[in-house]
Design an enzyme around this catalytic site. Structure first.
Site, PDB file in Angstrom:
ATOM      1  CD  GLU A 138       4.615  54.023  54.947  1.00  0.00           C
ATOM      2  OE1 GLU A 138       5.582  54.636  54.448  1.00  0.00           O
ATOM      3  OE2 GLU A 138       4.345  52.844  54.676  1.00  0.00           O
ATOM      4  CG  HIS A 198       8.308  52.280  53.337  1.00  0.00           C
ATOM      5  ND1 HIS A 198       7.253  53.054  52.946  1.00  0.00           N
ATOM      6  CD2 HIS A 198       8.761  51.690  52.206  1.00  0.00           C
ATOM      7  CE1 HIS A 198       7.084  52.959  51.637  1.00  0.00           C
ATOM      8  NE2 HIS A 198       7.993  52.132  51.166  1.00  0.00           N
TER       9      HIS A 198
END
Length: 531
Positions: free
Chosen positions: A263, A281
């Site tokens: 990420e 997220h």
């Protein structure tokens, strides 16, 4: 002087106000979270650092943080904090695992609905002016088997919500007891059974060596054909490449991911596959959750800096504010016992054995252990504290063991510490009286009753006449005032000890005069932190 806290990421005004209301000086500088050089330049001025995900607490930053005592993360994940480096520096790392539990659980349920009914694709199609009603055939959740991997705080809420949807819940969690599973209304199963029977699988475990790739290519192949997989926990729990292949083959009917192995996920093998729902997220991204974790971290950091309460710490045992009030004298006693042995022991320590008896045996023993070990280690490293002491002990190969027992003596409770070296064992025991003051009650198996002061003098000798007179006269004629004098002996004419509480440190010249009398086997000045 009031503690100082730096907030280097965005936190709510209400959280800032909590620090101020508790009498803590606080600087709100969210721009520092993305400027590591500027943050490093000022971090040495602060006792606490409150962060979200932007600030990176690295080993290099911690070297500059000479006064830092606690890092508080408003949220669950602490991947941006070097916890090993923090522990070695004696800095507590806290997170807020409960502030966003409901939000994350609701997101998992929302993704489960989305992938069951192909809602994102259907929405995009309709927005594009198409009317592809027959293309988006979904499945009901009612009656389906939901496999929950990890039935802790968030997973437990998912289990509860799923039962409300009339799903059959299968829970895999090594720490889930049968009684707890029954109370939750779920079926406790092994991972193999969950994989084989679940229509939906949702993950709610942290990323550890044990859980990494828990849905590996091998385990994914064992899943029921047509399964749908949801991950709102941590990237790295699922082999994404293997899942992509099973999605393409049709074995897995759909997937919904809020977290990814890398990420920010600007590219991923799961992107653009049919019936794969992806969000960036967002598990904790609700206004309620963001406010909750901000308030929680402010309260936790304030409680620690002002009262010594340790809540939701990741690198030392937690101790609530209520526990801190009750255990305070016992924590201090544990530190004094460790300090005594640490100052008396010159050779390397192989093992530390701690016995808790009576009322203290039901207290927070891990926290007390840390206090004992810190007390022992302070002689070699004055900067050691409750956080760094166990790390240092482990690095040196010191084995720490704990025993607890019901009341077995004259006191309501006591702590006995024994250290083992290559040449000897040395032990000391103490208790806390009703006035809240710690006392030493046994040294070398000899019973005593000694008040603990900042400056003390410990001597050993054979039980012969003249010891009291020699100590009193030598100290008195050299200007050393005795506040308390305690004697003990194993039996008549055998080993004897004296422990004196004096107003100031005994000068070396006076220690030499005592040694010159040749009455004493050992003479040791001791110091204790009684503040």
């Amino acid at each position: 002087m009031a503690p100082k806290v730096l907030i280097s990421d965005k936190l709510s005004d209400a959280a800032i106000q909590i620090f101020k209301d508790r009498g803590i000086e606080v600087d709100f500088r969210p721009e520092l979270g993305k400027d590591k050089e500027a943050l490093a330049a000022v971090i040495g001025d602060y006792d606490g650092l409150a962060i979200r995900s932007a600030t990176k607490v690295t080993a290099a930053l911690l070297e500059k943080a000479t006064n830092l005592k606690v890092v508080g993360r408003a949220g669950i994940g602490t991947d941006n904090v070097d916890k090993d480096a923090a522990s070695k520096k004696g800095v507590i790392v806290m997170n807020t695992p409960f502030g966003n539990m409901i939000t994350t659980a609701e997101h998992a349920i929302a993704l489960m609905f989305a992938v069951a009914r192909q809602i994102p694709e259907a929405s995009a199609s309709t927005h594009a002016g198409k009317w592809e009603k027959s293309k988006f055939m979904g499945v009901e959740l009612t009656g389906k088997a939901l496999g929950v991997i990890g039935a802790g705080n968030i997973g437990g809420i998912v289990c509860d919500r799923a039962r409300g949807l009339h799903m059959k819940v299968l829970a895999y969690d090594p720490f889930l007891s049968e009684d707890k599973a029954d109370a939750m209304g779920v079926h406790k199963v092994e991972l193999e059974e969950l994989l084989a029977k679940a229509d939906f699988i949702t993950l709610h475990v942290p990323l550890t060596d044990q859980t990494r790739n828990i849905l590996s290519a091998e385990n994914l192949a064992k899943t029921k054909k047509g399964v749908r997989i949801i991950n709102c926990a941590r990237g790295g729990l699922v082999d994404e490449a293997a899942l992509a292949e099973l999605l393409k083959s049709g074995h897995v009917a759909g997937a919904a991911f809020d977290v990814f192995a890398e990420e920010p996920a600007t590219e991923n093998v799961l992107f653009n596959l049919p019936n794969v729902v992806c969000t960036p997220h967002l598990g904790a991204s609700t206004s309620e959750a963001q406010e909750n974790v901000a308030l929680q971290v402010a309260e936790q950091m304030s409680n620690y800096l002002l009262d010594g309460a340790v809540e939701n710490a990741l690198n030392m045992p937690s101790m609530t504010a209520e526990e801190a009030k009750v255990m305070g004298p016992w924590v201090k006693l544990a530190s004094h016992l460790g300090a005594f042995i640490g100052q008396m022991t010159d050779e390397p320590i192989k093992a530390i054995n701690i016995l808790y008896d009576g009322v203290v045996s039901t207290m927070n023993l891990p926290a007390l252990n840390c206090s004992v070990v810190a007390g022992i280690m302070k002689r070699a490293n004055p900067d050691v504290n409750l956080v760094s002491a166990p790390v240092i002990a482990k690095e040196r190969g010191v084995k720490i063991s704990t025993t607890s027992q019901d009341k077995a003596g004259a006191f309501d409770g006591y702590i006995k510490v024994t250290v083992v070296t290559d040449i000897r064992e040395r032990s000391i025991a103490g208790t806390v009286f009703s006035d809240g003051k710690p006392r030493f009650i046994q040294i070398k198996g000899i019973n005593i009753d000694a008040e603990i002061g900042a400056h003390m003098l410990y001597t050993t000798n054979k039980d012969v006449p003249g010891i009291i007179g020699t100590l009193g006269q030598t100290l008195g004629t050299n200007g050393v005032n005795i506040a308390n004098f305690t004697l003990g002996r194993s039996s008549v004419g055998k080993d004897a000890i004296a422990l004196l509480y004096v107003d100031d440190r005994v000068p070396d010249t006076v220690l030499k005069k005592l040694a010159d009398t040749e009455l004493f086997q050992s003479i040791k000045p001791l110091q204790f932190d009684v503040a």
